[in-house]
Design a protein around this motif. Structure first.
Motif, PDB file in Angstrom:
ATOM      1  N   VAL A  43       0.824  -1.199   0.000  1.00 43.12           N
ATOM      2  CA  VAL A  43       0.000   0.000   0.000  1.00 43.12           C
ATOM      3  C   VAL A  43       0.863   1.256   0.000  1.00 43.12           C
ATOM      4  O   VAL A  43       0.590   2.207  -0.727  1.00 43.12           O
ATOM      5  CB  VAL A  43      -0.957   0.003   1.212  1.00 43.12           C
ATOM      6  N   GLN A  44       1.922   1.244   0.829  1.00 46.64           N
ATOM      7  CA  GLN A  44       2.797   2.416   0.916  1.00 46.64           C
ATOM      8  C   GLN A  44       4.128   2.032   1.547  1.00 46.64           C
ATOM      9  O   GLN A  44       4.204   1.071   2.300  1.00 46.64           O
ATOM     10  CB  GLN A  44       2.151   3.528   1.739  1.00 46.64           C
ATOM     11  N   ALA A  45       5.160   2.793   1.245  1.00 43.69           N
ATOM     12  CA  ALA A  45       6.467   2.606   1.860  1.00 43.69           C
ATOM     13  C   ALA A  45       6.360   2.987   3.332  1.00 43.69           C
ATOM     14  O   ALA A  45       5.606   3.888   3.700  1.00 43.69           O
ATOM     15  CB  ALA A  45       7.509   3.465   1.160  1.00 43.69           C
ATOM     16  N   MET A  46       7.105   2.273   4.167  1.00 42.69           N
ATOM     17  CA  MET A  46       7.027   2.526   5.602  1.00 42.69           C
ATOM     18  C   MET A  46       8.395   2.388   6.248  1.00 42.69           C
ATOM     19  O   MET A  46       9.260   1.672   5.744  1.00 42.69           O
ATOM     20  CB  MET A  46       6.048   1.549   6.269  1.00 42.69           C
ATOM     21  N   THR A  47       8.536   3.030   7.392  1.00 45.97           N
ATOM     22  CA  THR A  47       9.741   2.884   8.203  1.00 45.97           C
ATOM     23  C   THR A  47       9.565   1.659   9.095  1.00 45.97           C
ATOM     24  O   THR A  47       8.433   1.194   9.307  1.00 45.97           O
ATOM     25  CB  THR A  47       9.960   4.130   9.087  1.00 45.97           C
ATOM     26  N   PRO A  48      10.653   1.150   9.660  1.00 49.69           N
ATOM     27  CA  PRO A  48      10.523   0.002  10.573  1.00 49.69           C
ATOM     28  C   PRO A  48       9.611   0.299  11.769  1.00 49.69           C
ATOM     29  O   PRO A  48       8.829  -0.554  12.172  1.00 49.69           O
ATOM     30  CB  PRO A  48      11.958  -0.257  11.023  1.00 49.69           C
ATOM     31  N   ASN A  49       9.721   1.505  12.311  1.00 48.56           N
ATOM     32  CA  ASN A  49       8.861   1.855  13.445  1.00 48.56           C
ATOM     33  C   ASN A  49       7.392   1.878  13.041  1.00 48.56           C
ATOM     34  O   ASN A  49       6.529   1.417  13.793  1.00 48.56           O
ATOM     35  CB  ASN A  49       9.261   3.208  14.042  1.00 48.56           C
TER      36      ASN A  49
END
Length: 106
Positions: free
Chosen positions: A23-29
């Motif tokens: 759906v979307q790029a995300m950070t690990p947090n």
């Protein structure tokens, strides 16, 4: 250890991570917030997905963003292709059988 795509998608948490990243790029947090597990556990899953090239990473400032690499799933699609013809044939046979049973009841 050399991992492959099949080992990566075998785990439900990794499949869920892939669904989120699709759906979307995300950070690990940001990813870890979606799970009831430690940040370290999510990092391990991300590492496995990265090793299998299902996920790519990009550094933006101080943050690392992870992206889903859908092209890598072609390996799974290619493997499944050998079964599709069998499934299509069997579903057609089942459809014919069900029509015959329905016609006999009429």
């Amino acid at each position: 250890m050399r991992r492959d795509v099949f080992q990566a998608i075998a785990d439900p948490t990794r499949r869920a991570i892939l669904s989120l990243l699709a759906v979307q790029a995300m950070t690990p947090n940001a990813l870890a917030e979606n799970f009831n597990t430690s940040r370290q556990a999510i990092s391990k899953h991300i590492r496995i997905l990265t090793e299998c090239q299902l996920v790519t990473q990009e550094q933006t400032g101080r943050e690392i963003y992870y992206y889903f690499n859908a092209k890598k799933l072609k390996e799974v699609d290619k493997w499944l292709q050998q079964f599709r013809a069998q499934w299509d044939t069997r579903f057609s046979q089942l459809d014919t059988l069900l029509k015959n049973i329905k016609n006999k009841k009429s």
